[in-house]
Motif scaffolding. Structure first.
Motif, PDB file in Angstrom:
ATOM      1  N   ILE A 344       0.835  -1.206   0.000  1.00 43.50           N
ATOM      2  CA  ILE A 344       0.000   0.000   0.000  1.00 43.50           C
ATOM      3  C   ILE A 344       0.865   1.249   0.000  1.00 43.50           C
ATOM      4  N   GLY A 347       2.219   1.399  -3.525  1.00 45.55           N
ATOM      5  CA  GLY A 347       1.258   1.316  -4.621  1.00 45.55           C
ATOM      6  C   GLY A 347       1.358   0.037  -5.418  1.00 45.55           C
ATOM      7  N   GLY A 388       2.748   5.238  -3.090  1.00 48.20           N
ATOM      8  CA  GLY A 388       1.369   4.771  -2.971  1.00 48.20           C
ATOM      9  C   GLY A 388       0.409   5.935  -2.830  1.00 48.20           C
ATOM     10  N   GLU A 389      -0.869   5.681  -3.076  1.00 42.21           N
ATOM     11  CA  GLU A 389      -1.877   6.734  -2.970  1.00 42.21           C
ATOM     12  C   GLU A 389      -2.075   7.134  -1.509  1.00 42.21           C
ATOM     13  N   ASP A 391      -4.624   8.431  -0.020  1.00 43.75           N
ATOM     14  CA  ASP A 391      -5.907   7.993   0.531  1.00 43.75           C
ATOM     15  C   ASP A 391      -5.849   6.542   0.993  1.00 43.75           C
ATOM     16  N   SER A 392      -5.175   5.708   0.218  1.00 43.72           N
ATOM     17  CA  SER A 392      -5.046   4.292   0.584  1.00 43.72           C
ATOM     18  C   SER A 392      -4.214   4.130   1.854  1.00 43.72           C
ATOM     19  N   LYS A 395      -6.284   5.269   4.816  1.00 41.68           N
ATOM     20  CA  LYS A 395      -7.278   4.244   5.154  1.00 41.68           C
ATOM     21  C   LYS A 395      -6.622   3.084   5.910  1.00 41.68           C
ATOM     22  N   ARG A 396      -5.430   2.715   5.487  1.00 40.54           N
ATOM     23  CA  ARG A 396      -4.706   1.634   6.163  1.00 40.54           C
ATOM     24  C   ARG A 396      -4.353   2.037   7.598  1.00 40.54           C
TER      25      ARG A 396
END
Length: 600
Positions: A344, A347, A388-389, A391-392, A395-396
């Protein structure tokens, strides 16, 4: 006549035989009866002993003994309070003695011989432990408050007060104090204020305060700061940015830097798989994709078997393909989670997931992750600037925080904290130096307390320190109206307890504590006694401040346990078992060689 005489003689003989037989049988039965009664008696005696294996004490007798244990523990712990508090030396079962000023460490080390006294001490130990777990500091204050509330509570109950109503009055008063503390609290906004909080908690050590402030500045308020033993005489701060895990390259043939024996790549592709790589064919598409993109490739897998590893090394040496393979960090579910975290952050797509249809042979360019910089040594791997994004990643982080809050295992929390650190702003490591192991251990305790206090201050703000905040809350308790006289007694108990932290800080500074507390009560606002310089000053301006969470938690935990202690009317403890004397060894052996007497 002859027949009659012979018959009488025979009857007498038979009668004699009968008497002898009856006597023998009676003696035998009597012996059995005696054995039976003896057996029953022994069993009854054993049952009586079992029934008395617990010692019961009631009323004032039980409370007085428990109070002795509370006082012994509180006397030892209270010595450490304040900038001029003393150290406590603790004998350890292994290694050298431990020297510390940490209240909870001192409390945990105390184990009294008397069961009743030890019961009282254990209950106050629970107060210190709870405060330490919730706030990380304030354990000494909590212990002093608990002792004061328990002592006055016992005295009130002994004079006829209703213990339930006294406890209710205590809790009403504590709620009023907590509300007033929240009104007094001010948020921590600057690095200077963070350094002040850390300095006070580290017993006035300004170097420690500044070091913690720098660490939090580097990694942010939500970053992770850990404390470890240093290898020099001085304290050091190391900031680890990016994702670092303790797995190095599988083969030294991947090394591309002569200086330092490490692998260094820029703009590197990342391939992550949950499974073991066992054949060359599964890797060929990934190698071709990386070669076409003209970028280095990092392979993270559970393991790489000898055949595909040989192929990777051959491509590295013969063709010059920029590649490195490392094993995934951790074990079991923790390893799977860490691979997902890395994917994550960079990406990447994770291959080999349970229930997923993705195959490594069908990899596309979009399945690779990317990182700005990669450094791999024989011991660890550092991934910097993962692409990596955001937002991801956010969220993680939320998922990990939710899992952290619901977990009850200390081991799981530690692992979740490590994962959180790698996904956030990095990790700051405070390396504590010193000339001996004992010195480093003592300083580590203070640094850990200071770090926890700083976290608490950032979370809920700060109030004026030196025990003055609790003195300023007396007005809130005095303004309360109670339902009955016993509840009012509970309020008075809290009023007296609020003076104790300031009293002990002054007493440890070697001044007239009663006079100092009375003068502090007459002052207003932020003016209070600074024990470090021995003067009344504006404590906020001089940096004598305490985290609101620490003061609040100490008071709540102390009042909860101590007020319950006053409601106890019976105490049940185990009677210590008498250890049998060890049997003496038989003679016959050679001097200094016991146990060899039987060897003939």
């Amino acid at each position: 006549k002859q027949w009659y005489q012979r018959r009488v003689a025979i009857t007498a003989g038979e009668f004699l035989v009968f008497i002898l037989a009856f006597a023998s049988i009676s003696a035998f039965c009597l012996t059995d009866l005696l054995k039976m009664f003896r057996r029953v008696g022994l069993n009854s005696a054993k049952q009586c002993v079992r029934g008395l294996a617990k010692d019961l004490r009631f009323g004032n007798d039980a409370r007085a003994e428990m109070l002795k244990g509370v006082n012994l523990l509180a006397d030892a712990v209270s010595l450490t309070l304040g900038p001029k508090g003393r150290n406590v030396i603790i004998e350890q079962s292994f290694g050298g003695p431990k020297i510390t000023k940490d209240g909870v460490t001192v409390a945990k080390a105390i184990d009294l011989e008397c069961k009743l006294q030890n019961t009282g001490a254990r209950l106050v130990q629970d107060v210190a432990n709870n405060t330490n777990e919730q706030a990380g500091d304030g354990t000494t204050t909590a212990t002093i408050l608990a002792r004061s509330i328990a002592t006055d509570g016992f005295a009130a109950v002994s004079k006829g007060a209703n213990p339930t109503q006294v406890r209710k009055g205590i809790m009403i008063a504590v709620d009023a104090v907590v509300a007033h503390l929240k009104d007094m609290s001010k948020p921590v906004l600057t690095g200077e204020e963070i350094a002040q909080v850390a300095t006070i908690s580290a017993n006035g050590d300004q170097e420690v305060g500044n070091l913690i402030a720098k660490a939090i500045e580097k990694v942010g308020k939500n970053g992770v700061v850990t404390v470890k033993d240093g290898k020099t005489l001085n304290d050091e701060l190391e900031v680890i940015e990016g994702m670092k895990f303790d797995r190095g390259y599988i083969s030294p043939y991947f090394i591309n830097s002569a200086k330092g024996q490490k692998v260094e790549y820029q703009d590197c592709l990342v391939l992550a798989t949950q499974k073991k790589i066992s054949s060359v064919q599964t890797l060929v598409p990934a190698l071709e994709q990386a070669h076409q993109l003209r970028k280095p490739l990092l392979i993270i897998a559970e393991d790489v078997e000898s055949e595909p590893l040989g192929a990777l090394v051959l491509n590295r040496l013969k063709i010059g393909l920029q590649i490195v393979a490392v094993k995934a960090p951790g074990f079991g579910d923790n390893r799977k989670n860490q691979i997902r975290d890395i994917a994550i952050a960079c990406g990447a797509t994770v291959f080999g997931e349970e229930g997923a249809e993705l195959k490594l042979e069908e990899i596309q360019a979009s399945d690779f992750g990317e990182c700005g910089e990669l450094i791999v040594t024989k011991d660890d791997t550092l991934i910097l600037h993962g692409k990596g994004e955001k937002d991801s990643v956010a969220k993680r982080v939320e998922d990990i925080l939710e899992e952290f809050s619901s977990s009850s295992s200390e081991y799981e929390k530690e692992k979740l904290n490590e994962r959180l650190a790698k996904l956030s702003d990095g990790v700051a490591v405070l390396k504590i130096g010193g000339s001996s192991e004992v010195e480093v251990g003592e300083k580590k305790d203070r640094v850990q307390d200071a770090l926890c206090s700083t976290r608490a201050a950032v979370e809920e703000g700060v109030v004026v320190g030196g025990g003055t905040a609790l003195l300023r809350c007396t007005g809130a308790v005095e303004a309360l109206s109670f339902a009955n006289q016993d509840q009012e007694i509970g309020g008075d108990i809290v009023l007296k307890a609020l003076r104790q932290p300031a009293y002990h800080i002054a007493a440890n500074a070697g001044v007239d504590a009663s006079r100092i507390v009375e003068k502090a009560m007459r002052e207003s606002g932020n003016v209070g006694y600074d024990a470090a310089i021995g003067e009344f000053v504006d404590l906020v301006k001089t940096g004598v401040i305490d985290p609101t969470k620490v003061v609040r938690t100490a008071l709540i935990d102390a009042s909860g346990v101590a007020s319950l202690l006053t409601t106890a009317e019976c105490v049940i403890t185990e009677i210590p078992k008498e250890e049998p004397m060890p049997a003496m060894g038989g003679g016959g052996g050679m001097g200094g060689m016991g146990g060899m007497g039987g060897m003939m």
